[in-house]
Design a protein around this motif. Structure first.
Motif, mmCIF file in Angstrom:
data_model
loop_
_atom_site.group_PDB
_atom_site.id
_atom_site.type_symbol
_atom_site.label_atom_id
_atom_site.label_comp_id
_atom_site.label_asym_id
_atom_site.label_seq_id
_atom_site.Cartn_x
_atom_site.Cartn_y
_atom_site.Cartn_z
ATOM 1 N N MET A 55 0.851 -1.187 0.000
ATOM 2 C CA MET A 55 0.000 0.000 0.000
ATOM 3 C C MET A 55 0.888 1.238 0.000
ATOM 4 N N LEU A 56 0.620 2.162 -0.912
ATOM 5 C CA LEU A 56 1.409 3.394 -0.955
ATOM 6 C C LEU A 56 0.807 4.450 -0.045
ATOM 7 N N LYS A 57 -0.515 4.441 0.009
ATOM 8 C CA LYS A 57 -1.184 5.471 0.788
ATOM 9 C C LYS A 57 -2.616 5.040 1.052
ATOM 10 N N SER A 58 -3.056 5.198 2.277
ATOM 11 C CA SER A 58 -4.440 4.881 2.572
ATOM 12 C C SER A 58 -5.060 6.050 3.311
ATOM 13 N N GLU A 104 -10.635 8.797 1.752
ATOM 14 C CA GLU A 104 -11.401 8.687 0.521
ATOM 15 C C GLU A 104 -10.800 7.768 -0.533
ATOM 16 N N SER A 105 -9.501 7.531 -0.430
ATOM 17 C CA SER A 105 -8.884 6.693 -1.454
ATOM 18 C C SER A 105 -7.730 5.874 -0.901
ATOM 19 N N GLU A 106 -7.369 4.884 -1.695
ATOM 20 C CA GLU A 106 -6.245 4.020 -1.361
ATOM 21 C C GLU A 106 -5.391 3.886 -2.602
ATOM 22 N N ILE A 152 2.879 -0.495 -11.354
ATOM 23 C CA ILE A 152 1.620 0.217 -11.584
ATOM 24 C C ILE A 152 1.082 0.739 -10.259
ATOM 25 N N ALA A 153 0.603 1.967 -10.274
ATOM 26 C CA ALA A 153 -0.078 2.511 -9.086
ATOM 27 C C ALA A 153 -1.575 2.368 -9.323
ATOM 28 N N GLU A 154 -2.258 1.786 -8.347
ATOM 29 C CA GLU A 154 -3.700 1.581 -8.467
ATOM 30 C C GLU A 154 -4.404 2.438 -7.429
ATOM 31 N N LYS A 155 -5.217 3.362 -7.905
ATOM 32 C CA LYS A 155 -5.948 4.235 -6.982
ATOM 33 C C LYS A 155 -7.403 3.779 -6.917
ATOM 34 N N ARG A 156 -7.838 3.442 -5.735
ATOM 35 C CA ARG A 156 -9.231 3.024 -5.543
ATOM 36 C C ARG A 156 -9.918 3.983 -4.592
ATOM 37 N N VAL A 211 2.156 13.648 -16.578
ATOM 38 C CA VAL A 211 1.308 12.902 -15.647
ATOM 39 C C VAL A 211 1.695 11.431 -15.752
ATOM 40 N N PRO A 212 1.316 10.600 -14.782
ATOM 41 C CA PRO A 212 1.617 9.171 -14.928
ATOM 42 C C PRO A 212 0.824 8.606 -16.118
ATOM 43 N N PRO A 213 1.468 7.887 -17.027
ATOM 44 C CA PRO A 213 0.715 7.308 -18.137
ATOM 45 C C PRO A 213 -0.438 6.440 -17.624
ATOM 46 N N ARG A 227 -5.892 2.753 -12.846
ATOM 47 C CA ARG A 227 -4.475 2.404 -12.744
ATOM 48 C C ARG A 227 -3.638 3.302 -13.632
ATOM 49 N N MET A 228 -2.447 3.568 -13.156
ATOM 50 C CA MET A 228 -1.526 4.426 -13.920
ATOM 51 C C MET A 228 -0.110 3.957 -13.615
ATOM 52 N N ALA A 229 0.855 4.522 -14.319
ATOM 53 C CA ALA A 229 2.244 4.168 -14.040
ATOM 54 C C ALA A 229 2.617 4.595 -12.634
ATOM 55 N N PHE A 230 3.385 3.767 -11.970
ATOM 56 C CA PHE A 230 3.919 4.103 -10.659
ATOM 57 C C PHE A 230 5.068 5.090 -10.847
ATOM 58 N N ILE A 231 5.004 6.189 -10.110
ATOM 59 C CA ILE A 231 6.062 7.198 -10.199
ATOM 60 C C ILE A 231 7.003 7.012 -9.017
ATOM 61 N N GLY A 232 8.218 6.593 -9.303
ATOM 62 C CA GLY A 232 9.190 6.363 -8.246
ATOM 63 C C GLY A 232 10.105 5.232 -8.654
ATOM 64 N N TYR A 263 1.245 19.255 -2.788
ATOM 65 C CA TYR A 263 0.812 17.931 -2.327
ATOM 66 C C TYR A 263 0.369 17.029 -3.463
ATOM 67 N N ASN A 264 0.002 17.628 -4.589
ATOM 68 C CA ASN A 264 -0.449 16.828 -5.719
ATOM 69 C C ASN A 264 0.533 16.867 -6.882
ATOM 70 N N VAL A 265 1.786 17.066 -6.522
ATOM 71 C CA VAL A 265 2.862 17.002 -7.509
ATOM 72 C C VAL A 265 3.928 16.077 -6.930
ATOM 73 N N LEU A 266 4.331 15.076 -7.703
ATOM 74 C CA LEU A 266 5.427 14.214 -7.268
ATOM 75 C C LEU A 266 6.697 14.713 -7.944
ATOM 76 N N TYR A 267 7.809 14.548 -7.258
ATOM 77 C CA TYR A 267 9.078 15.016 -7.813
ATOM 78 C C TYR A 267 9.939 13.801 -8.103
ATOM 79 N N LEU A 292 2.410 15.676 -12.266
ATOM 80 C CA LEU A 292 1.114 16.052 -11.680
ATOM 81 C C LEU A 292 0.233 14.831 -11.452
ATOM 82 N N ILE A 293 -0.441 14.784 -10.301
ATOM 83 C CA ILE A 293 -1.381 13.694 -10.015
ATOM 84 C C ILE A 293 -2.689 14.272 -9.451
ATOM 85 N N ASP A 294 -3.652 13.386 -9.229
ATOM 86 C CA ASP A 294 -4.893 13.706 -8.514
ATOM 87 C C ASP A 294 -5.784 14.712 -9.250
ATOM 88 N N PHE A 295 -6.574 14.196 -10.196
ATOM 89 C CA PHE A 295 -7.386 15.073 -11.050
ATOM 90 C C PHE A 295 -8.865 15.077 -10.693
HETATM 91 N N1 LIG Z 1 1.199 7.255 -9.856
HETATM 92 C C1 LIG Z 1 1.651 7.282 -8.602
HETATM 93 N N2 LIG Z 1 2.898 6.842 -8.321
HETATM 94 C C2 LIG Z 1 3.370 6.865 -7.063
HETATM 95 N N3 LIG Z 1 2.667 7.311 -6.000
HETATM 96 C C3 LIG Z 1 1.424 7.761 -6.216
HETATM 97 C C4 LIG Z 1 0.844 7.774 -7.513
HETATM 98 N N4 LIG Z 1 -0.412 8.269 -7.406
HETATM 99 C C5 LIG Z 1 -0.603 8.557 -6.115
HETATM 100 N N5 LIG Z 1 0.486 8.253 -5.378
HETATM 101 C C6 LIG Z 1 0.657 8.417 -3.931
HETATM 102 O O1 LIG Z 1 -0.611 8.393 -3.302
HETATM 103 C C7 LIG Z 1 -0.897 9.657 -2.702
HETATM 104 C C8 LIG Z 1 -2.364 9.998 -2.852
HETATM 105 O O2 LIG Z 1 -2.708 10.148 -4.204
HETATM 106 P P1 LIG Z 1 -3.777 11.250 -4.653
HETATM 107 O O3 LIG Z 1 -3.298 12.600 -4.293
HETATM 108 O O4 LIG Z 1 -4.100 10.986 -6.070
HETATM 109 O O5 LIG Z 1 -5.037 10.812 -3.770
HETATM 110 P P2 LIG Z 1 -5.900 11.648 -2.724
HETATM 111 O O6 LIG Z 1 -7.161 10.881 -2.517
HETATM 112 O O7 LIG Z 1 -5.996 13.062 -3.112
HETATM 113 O O8 LIG Z 1 -5.051 11.539 -1.447
HETATM 114 P P3 LIG Z 1 -4.547 12.757 -0.564
HETATM 115 O O9 LIG Z 1 -5.738 13.203 0.199
HETATM 116 O O10 LIG Z 1 -3.458 12.133 0.248
HETATM 117 O O11 LIG Z 1 -4.044 13.809 -1.516
HETATM 118 C C9 LIG Z 1 0.044 10.632 -3.368
HETATM 119 O O12 LIG Z 1 0.373 11.720 -2.574
HETATM 120 C C10 LIG Z 1 1.265 9.781 -3.647
HETATM 121 O O13 LIG Z 1 2.084 9.690 -2.504
#
Ligand SMILES: Nc1ncnc2c1ncn2[C@@H]1O[C@H](COP(=O)(O)OP(=O)(O)OP(=O)(O)O)[C@@H](O)[C@H]1O
Ligand SMILES: [Mg+2]
Length: 287
Positions: free
Chosen positions: A28-31, A34-36, A72-76, A141-143, A168-173, A219-223, A230-233
């Motif tokens: 799990m990358l983040k829980s 609202e999302s995982e 792959i990063a999977e956002k649910r 953005v992640p493909p 699902r999108m490419a994992f950034i890292g 917070y919605n930009v990965l480096y 850019l992430i989180d649309f």
């Molecule tokens: N493609 C990705 N590759 C690597 N990590 C990712 C990717 N997408 C999301 N993450 C990780 O998951 C976290 C949450 O993603 P995102 O911002 O899309 O969801 P969120 O529901 O807005 O969560 P938050 O409230 O934490 O911002 C990101 O801050 C990042 O650490």
């Protein structure tokens, strides 16, 4: 602002393993509420759909040797069903007391649950579609990889218990370590200057695609590999037709500028506004 659209893509066109593969959940990358977001390894060859979790899996993945692996990063999204909905249900259910009422009520509940699942689906679809559009427009953005449909699991009382979908999108890292959010990165002034400029290019590209991110901040930009991704649309809106577009764009630019100012540079909101051609974009004159 002159935009170079010939930047090196983040990923090679064939980055994603296709043909025969199997997948493992690495962790799990983040829980959040609202999302995982989880990390999936797609390994070339073998059978599909093995699901091993946690540490064990990453050990397996890293001993693969010559096998090609795509991460792959999977956002649910967690279910919003019946959130703040109970009161409304109770109120209406009063009308279905008496003979046969229970059966009618069951039918209504079922339909309502299906309706909510549909709504939920369109709301998730929004983020998936925005990611695709931005990717096509050349925004960093992640493909995108694919969409995960909402699944409904109804209990005996026809209450929907879970409806989770996502994409699902490419994992950034550099797996298994995710790239840091910009908010967690401290940049030297010259580096900050460079990344601020890159961010303005991203915003300008989004505006050309007639989109405003709407929730842009450090917070919605990965480096990653010295580039902002850019992430989180979820809040992305159309630049001309959405009545809040101007305010959202202004807030996006202000929040980002604030981050860069904290890195010690004179990031000016007004100058950024001009450089991304915000006024022309808002008037629909950028096409
Ligand atoms: N493609 C990705 N590759 C690597 N990590 C990712 C990717 N997408 C999301 N993450 C990780 O998951 C976290 C949450 O993603 P995102 O911002 O899309 O969801 P969120 O529901 O807005 O969560 P938050 O409230 O934490 O911002 C990101 O801050 C990042 O650490
Ligand atoms: Mg976010």
């Amino acid at each position: 602002m002159s935009i170079s659209t010939t930047r090196t893509p983040l990923f090679a066109a064939d980055w994603l393993v296709d043909g025969e593969y199997r997948e493992e959940t690495v962790g799990m990358l983040k829980s959040g509420k609202e999302s995982e977001v989880s990390l999936i390894a797609r390994i070339a060859g073998g059978r599909t759909s093995d699901n091993i979790g946690g540490r064990e899996a990453s050990a397996v993945v890293y001993s693969r040797g010559e096998r090609r692996v795509s991460y792959i990063a999977e956002k649910r999204f967690k279910s919003r069903l019946f959130r703040g909905f109970q009161g409304d249900t109770a109120y209406r259910e009063d009308r279905y007391r008496g003979p046969g009422g229970a059966r009618v009520l069951r039918g209504i509940r079922r339909k309502r649950a299906a309706g909510h699942a549909l709504l939920e689906g369109s709301w998730m679809g929004h983020e998936w579609e925005a990611l695709n559009e931005l990717y096509e427009a050349g925004v960093t953005v992640p493909p995108p990889v694919g969409r995960i449909e909402v699944t409904e699991r109804a209990s005996r009382t026809t209450r929907v218990e879970a409806a989770e979908g996502g994409y699902r999108m490419a994992f950034i890292g550099d797996a298994p370590v995710a790239a840091p959010r910009l908010s967690a990165v401290r940049l030297a002034p010259d580096e900050a200057e460079r990344v601020w400029r890159l961010m303005l290019v991203e915003i300008a590209l989004m505006l050309r695609a007639e989109r405003v991110h709407g929730d842009l901040s450090a917070y919605n930009v990965l480096y990653w590999r010295e580039r902002p991704v850019l992430i989180d649309f979820s809040q992305t809106v159309h630049v001309v037709t959405h009545t809040g577009a101007r305010q959202l764009l202004r807030r996006d630019v202000e929040r980002l500028a604030a981050y860069f100012q904290r890195q010690g540079i004179a990031a000016s909101v007004d100058r950024a506004w001009d450089r991304v051609d915000a006024e022309r974009a808002l008037d629909g004159r950028l096409r």
